[in-house]
Write a protein that holds these residues in place. Structure first.
Motif, PDB file in Angstrom:
ATOM      1  N   LYS A 193      37.368  45.669  35.740  1.00 24.87           N
ATOM      2  CA  LYS A 193      38.254  46.323  34.779  1.00 24.87           C
ATOM      3  C   LYS A 193      39.621  45.657  34.916  1.00 24.87           C
ATOM      4  O   LYS A 193      40.316  45.868  35.894  1.00 24.87           O
ATOM      5  CB  LYS A 193      38.359  47.828  35.060  1.00 24.87           C
ATOM      6  N   HIS A 194      39.976  44.846  33.931  1.00 26.56           N
ATOM      7  CA  HIS A 194      41.164  44.011  34.042  1.00 26.56           C
ATOM      8  C   HIS A 194      42.313  44.569  33.221  1.00 26.56           C
ATOM      9  O   HIS A 194      42.135  44.951  32.065  1.00 26.56           O
ATOM     10  CB  HIS A 194      40.869  42.587  33.569  1.00 26.56           C
ATOM     11  N   THR A 195      43.483  44.594  33.836  1.00 25.61           N
ATOM     12  CA  THR A 195      44.719  44.894  33.124  1.00 25.61           C
ATOM     13  C   THR A 195      45.573  43.632  33.162  1.00 25.61           C
ATOM     14  O   THR A 195      45.932  43.152  34.236  1.00 25.61           O
ATOM     15  CB  THR A 195      45.476  46.059  33.770  1.00 25.61           C
ATOM     16  N   LEU A 196      45.869  43.102  32.005  1.00 29.90           N
ATOM     17  CA  LEU A 196      46.582  41.834  31.887  1.00 29.90           C
ATOM     18  C   LEU A 196      47.914  42.059  31.186  1.00 29.90           C
ATOM     19  O   LEU A 196      47.966  42.690  30.129  1.00 29.90           O
ATOM     20  CB  LEU A 196      45.736  40.827  31.098  1.00 29.90           C
ATOM     21  N   PHE A 201      42.233  30.864  28.782  1.00 32.91           N
ATOM     22  CA  PHE A 201      41.052  31.606  29.219  1.00 32.91           C
ATOM     23  C   PHE A 201      41.476  32.893  29.910  1.00 32.91           C
ATOM     24  O   PHE A 201      42.419  32.914  30.705  1.00 32.91           O
ATOM     25  CB  PHE A 201      40.231  30.732  30.165  1.00 32.91           C
ATOM     26  N   ILE A 202      40.756  33.985  29.640  1.00 32.58           N
ATOM     27  CA  ILE A 202      41.070  35.270  30.259  1.00 32.58           C
ATOM     28  C   ILE A 202      40.009  35.677  31.279  1.00 32.58           C
ATOM     29  O   ILE A 202      40.307  35.929  32.440  1.00 32.58           O
ATOM     30  CB  ILE A 202      41.232  36.371  29.192  1.00 32.58           C
ATOM     31  N   GLU A 203      38.759  35.734  30.857  1.00 34.94           N
ATOM     32  CA  GLU A 203      37.694  36.186  31.754  1.00 34.94           C
ATOM     33  C   GLU A 203      36.348  35.890  31.117  1.00 34.94           C
ATOM     34  O   GLU A 203      36.262  35.639  29.917  1.00 34.94           O
ATOM     35  CB  GLU A 203      37.843  37.694  32.019  1.00 34.94           C
ATOM     36  N   ASN A 204      35.292  35.909  31.929  1.00 31.95           N
ATOM     37  CA  ASN A 204      33.944  35.831  31.370  1.00 31.95           C
ATOM     38  C   ASN A 204      33.045  36.855  32.044  1.00 31.95           C
ATOM     39  O   ASN A 204      33.343  37.358  33.140  1.00 31.95           O
ATOM     40  CB  ASN A 204      33.362  34.425  31.469  1.00 31.95           C
ATOM     41  N   PHE A 205      31.941  37.160  31.398  1.00 34.86           N
ATOM     42  CA  PHE A 205      31.030  38.199  31.894  1.00 34.86           C
ATOM     43  C   PHE A 205      29.651  37.923  31.343  1.00 34.86           C
ATOM     44  O   PHE A 205      29.476  37.656  30.152  1.00 34.86           O
ATOM     45  CB  PHE A 205      31.509  39.589  31.462  1.00 34.86           C
ATOM     46  N   GLY A 206      28.640  37.991  32.221  1.00 40.71           N
ATOM     47  CA  GLY A 206      27.260  37.794  31.807  1.00 40.71           C
ATOM     48  C   GLY A 206      26.627  39.104  31.390  1.00 40.71           C
ATOM     49  O   GLY A 206      26.506  40.033  32.191  1.00 40.71           O
ATOM     50  N   PHE A 207      26.216  39.191  30.144  1.00 39.46           N
ATOM     51  CA  PHE A 207      25.696  40.444  29.600  1.00 39.46           C
ATOM     52  C   PHE A 207      24.181  40.461  29.578  1.00 39.46           C
ATOM     53  O   PHE A 207      23.511  39.431  29.390  1.00 39.46           O
ATOM     54  CB  PHE A 207      26.222  40.660  28.181  1.00 39.46           C
ATOM     55  N   LYS A 208      23.653  41.668  29.735  1.00 40.01           N
ATOM     56  CA  LYS A 208      22.258  41.976  29.477  1.00 40.01           C
ATOM     57  C   LYS A 208      22.187  42.735  28.156  1.00 40.01           C
ATOM     58  O   LYS A 208      23.223  43.162  27.629  1.00 40.01           O
ATOM     59  CB  LYS A 208      21.686  42.831  30.608  1.00 40.01           C
ATOM     60  N   PRO A 209      20.994  42.918  27.590  1.00 42.03           N
ATOM     61  CA  PRO A 209      20.900  43.713  26.353  1.00 42.03           C
ATOM     62  C   PRO A 209      21.506  45.101  26.530  1.00 42.03           C
ATOM     63  O   PRO A 209      21.347  45.736  27.578  1.00 42.03           O
ATOM     64  CB  PRO A 209      19.392  43.789  26.094  1.00 42.03           C
ATOM     65  N   HIS A 210      22.246  45.545  25.530  1.00 41.99           N
ATOM     66  CA  HIS A 210      22.907  46.849  25.485  1.00 41.99           C
ATOM     67  C   HIS A 210      24.128  46.922  26.409  1.00 41.99           C
ATOM     68  O   HIS A 210      24.646  48.018  26.666  1.00 41.99           O
ATOM     69  CB  HIS A 210      21.930  47.979  25.828  1.00 41.99           C
ATOM     70  N   SER A 229      44.836  38.009  36.931  1.00 42.48           N
ATOM     71  CA  SER A 229      43.772  37.650  36.000  1.00 42.48           C
ATOM     72  C   SER A 229      43.860  36.166  35.700  1.00 42.48           C
ATOM     73  O   SER A 229      44.950  35.586  35.692  1.00 42.48           O
ATOM     74  CB  SER A 229      43.919  38.453  34.703  1.00 42.48           C
ATOM     75  N   PRO A 230      42.709  35.484  35.443  1.00 38.36           N
ATOM     76  CA  PRO A 230      42.771  34.068  35.070  1.00 38.36           C
ATOM     77  C   PRO A 230      43.643  33.796  33.853  1.00 38.36           C
ATOM     78  O   PRO A 230      44.086  32.659  33.666  1.00 38.36           O
ATOM     79  CB  PRO A 230      41.298  33.732  34.778  1.00 38.36           C
ATOM     80  N   GLY A 231      43.910  34.821  33.047  1.00 40.83           N
ATOM     81  CA  GLY A 231      44.779  34.623  31.893  1.00 40.83           C
ATOM     82  C   GLY A 231      46.254  34.584  32.235  1.00 40.83           C
ATOM     83  O   GLY A 231      47.074  34.174  31.408  1.00 40.83           O
ATOM     84  N   SER A 232      46.634  34.981  33.447  1.00 39.72           N
ATOM     85  CA  SER A 232      48.037  34.963  33.838  1.00 39.72           C
ATOM     86  C   SER A 232      48.522  33.527  33.984  1.00 39.72           C
ATOM     87  O   SER A 232      47.788  32.666  34.479  1.00 39.72           O
ATOM     88  CB  SER A 232      48.229  35.703  35.160  1.00 39.72           C
ATOM     89  N   PRO A 233      49.775  33.247  33.555  1.00 42.49           N
ATOM     90  CA  PRO A 233      50.270  31.857  33.632  1.00 42.49           C
ATOM     91  C   PRO A 233      50.246  31.276  35.042  1.00 42.49           C
ATOM     92  O   PRO A 233      50.055  30.078  35.216  1.00 42.49           O
ATOM     93  CB  PRO A 233      51.706  31.983  33.104  1.00 42.49           C
ATOM     94  N   ILE A 256      46.386  29.735  37.447  1.00 43.55           N
ATOM     95  CA  ILE A 256      45.860  28.388  37.640  1.00 43.55           C
ATOM     96  C   ILE A 256      46.613  27.665  38.748  1.00 43.55           C
ATOM     97  O   ILE A 256      46.040  26.875  39.502  1.00 43.55           O
ATOM     98  CB  ILE A 256      45.916  27.580  36.314  1.00 43.55           C
ATOM     99  N   THR A 257      47.926  27.963  38.902  1.00 39.68           N
ATOM    100  CA  THR A 257      48.714  27.349  39.974  1.00 39.68           C
ATOM    101  C   THR A 257      48.184  27.780  41.343  1.00 39.68           C
ATOM    102  O   THR A 257      47.964  26.944  42.231  1.00 39.68           O
ATOM    103  CB  THR A 257      50.191  27.728  39.842  1.00 39.68           C
ATOM    104  N   TRP A 258      47.972  29.086  41.514  1.00 36.59           N
ATOM    105  CA  TRP A 258      47.450  29.586  42.782  1.00 36.59           C
ATOM    106  C   TRP A 258      46.015  29.131  43.015  1.00 36.59           C
ATOM    107  O   TRP A 258      45.613  28.871  44.167  1.00 36.59           O
ATOM    108  CB  TRP A 258      47.531  31.121  42.820  1.00 36.59           C
ATOM    109  N   PHE A 259      45.238  29.009  41.943  1.00 36.81           N
ATOM    110  CA  PHE A 259      43.867  28.519  42.069  1.00 36.81           C
ATOM    111  C   PHE A 259      43.857  27.077  42.580  1.00 36.81           C
ATOM    112  O   PHE A 259      43.068  26.717  43.459  1.00 36.81           O
ATOM    113  CB  PHE A 259      43.161  28.618  40.715  1.00 36.81           C
TER     114      PHE A 259
END
Length: 452
Positions: A34-37, A48-57, A310-314, A317-320
């Motif tokens: 649960k991300h708050t950006l 880029f903000i985030e990714n998630f692998g979904f299943k049906p429904h 969050s990966p969307g924060s400026p 990527i620097t810290w990564f």
């Protein structure tokens, strides 16, 4: 005198580690899936903000509040312009984790290059900028890895907004489809490390055991590793069931920091021959160990920042990048002592006197070097490639492979340095005891002469 210097040095190292661990306890709790950006004055055309692998429904929710477009003071915007602002979210489906983790360098508008199955969540109408909520339920056959980007095609404009993003699969399961097995996997690895610890302690408790300082450090390392793996399992369990770490994140940061400090310090000390070959540390050895610990402190801070942001924060990527670079440097630094020892032993093996002993040392240090290199190569390169190439439903295999490699490395180290009389590493200490005592006596006599 040498023993006292070493004791003071190790005490200062211990105090530094304790202080850093206490600082990590003050880290904020990450909200898991649960991300708050919060974005303020961001001019990137796409990120880029985030990714998630979904299943049906499975379900995805994106909500924004306090959205603003900020233009330069010399740009005049028509006050009647309402619904043609080219900003919003772009959701792109992929089968593997190949999303860009940096801001786009392409100045063209991403909305002009959408694919057939892309989903656009528009913020074109400024009447929706106060609050906007988008919900999407994944239909059967639509399941995939959803990569969420924010796109800003307004020339010279900066964006500011708050975003809340939540994603879950039926259950609810807040872990991505490929990471759902991770809690169980880490529980099993914690049990495996516990068995290894029991075997190592059994060796230490034998009547003829030849226990040295490095053996106590290795036992403490395995204890810390067990706790770290267990904490990781609990953290992922609560993230899976609730989407939040419930305080386990802080414990995860602390235990990861302590594990890194101990692991890299022990590898460095073994490479320097401390405890198993020599009973003292030269000034150069102390500098190398201190440098490794500093790198691990920086790496731990970078880990906290990449986890909290969050990966969307400026700044993400620097810290990564800092985390990756420092980790690579630390892996390289711990190899230097082993390489130096091999070079020294290769030279010594060609001289008379202790050529046979030098040959034995050379063989053992070469084996240690190959083991460390193999572990670094697998956990830093192979695992990374697996994460980027395997289908998103099987991404857990990459983490399992990396953890299994680490377990194998621990087992090799425990076996190679087991405290038994037949251990060749420990027999080297007997061969070098006279030489080490000579070094210590020489230093004491020299220092007494200077004091006189």
């Amino acid at each position: 005198r040498v023993h006292g210097d070493n004791t003071c040095f190790m005490r200062s190292i211990f105090l530094t580690v304790v202080v850093c661990a206490l600082l990590l306890l003050s880290a904020n709790e990450c909200l898991g899936l649960k991300h708050t950006l919060k974005i303020r004055g961001d001019s990137r055309s796409a990120f880029f903000i985030e990714n998630f692998g979904f299943k049906p429904h499975g379900k995805l929710v994106i909500s924004t509040t306090q959205f603003y477009l900020l233009y330069p003071i010399d740009v005049i915007v028509d006050p009647e312009r309402l619904d043609d602002f080219r900003v919003g979210f772009l959701i792109r489906r992929t089968s593997a984790d190949t999303a860009e983790f940096s801001s786009s360098s392409d100045k063209s508008c991403a909305f002009d290059k959408t694919k057939m199955d892309d989903i656009v969540v528009p913020l074109f109408d400024r009447r929706n900028w106060t609050r906007m909520t988008y919900e999407h339920t994944v239909a059967p056959g639509e399941e995939d890895l959803f990569n969420i980007f924010f796109v800003n095609c307004e020339k010279d404009a900066e964006v500011s907004f708050n975003a809340y993003i939540a994603a879950w699969n039926p259950g609810p399961d807040y872990l991505s489809a490929g990471k759902s097995p991770l809690p169980t996997m880490y529980f099993l690895f914690a049990i495996a490390y516990l068995v290894c610890l029991a075997v190592f302690i059994r060796f230490m408790r034998k009547p003829d055991a030849e226990i040295k300082s490095v053996h106590y450090l290795m036992a403490i390392l395995v204890v810390v590793k067990i706790v770290a793996v267990f904490v990781t399992a609990m953290r992922l369990h609560y993230m899976k069931t609730t989407g939040q770490g419930h305080g386990w994140n802080v414990a995860f940061y602390v235990m990861t920091f302590l594990r890194g400090i101990l692991l890299f310090s022990i590898i460095t000390l073994i490479g320097l021959g401390w405890s198993s070959v020599h009973s003292h540390m030269a000034p150069r050895d102390k500098k190398i160990l201190a440098f490794v610990i500093v790198l691990q402190i920086i790496s731990s801070v970078a880990l906290v920042m990449t986890s909290e942001l969050s990966p969307g924060s400026p700044n993400w990527i620097t810290w990564f990048d800092i985390l990756r670079i420092v980790d690579i440097i630390a892996c390289g630094v711990v190899l230097f002592p082993i390489v130096w020892s091999i070079k020294h032993l290769r030279d010594a093996s060609t001289t008379d006197g202790k050529a046979a002993i030098a040959q034995l040392k050379l063989k053992l240090f070469r084996e240690s070097y190959l083991a460390v290199v193999a572990w670094i190569y697998i956990t830093r390169i192979i695992v990374f490639l697996l994460e980027a190439t395997v289908p998103y439903r099987n991404v857990w295999i990459a983490e399992a492979f990396g953890e299994a490699s680490t377990l194998a490395f621990y087992m090799y180290a425990g076996y190679a340095f087991r405290p038994v009389p037949s251990n060749q590493f420990l027999r080297l200490a007997q061969y070098d005891s006279d030489e080490d005592e000579g070094i210590v006596l020489t230093e004491v006599v020299t220092n007494n002469a200077v004091d006189a």
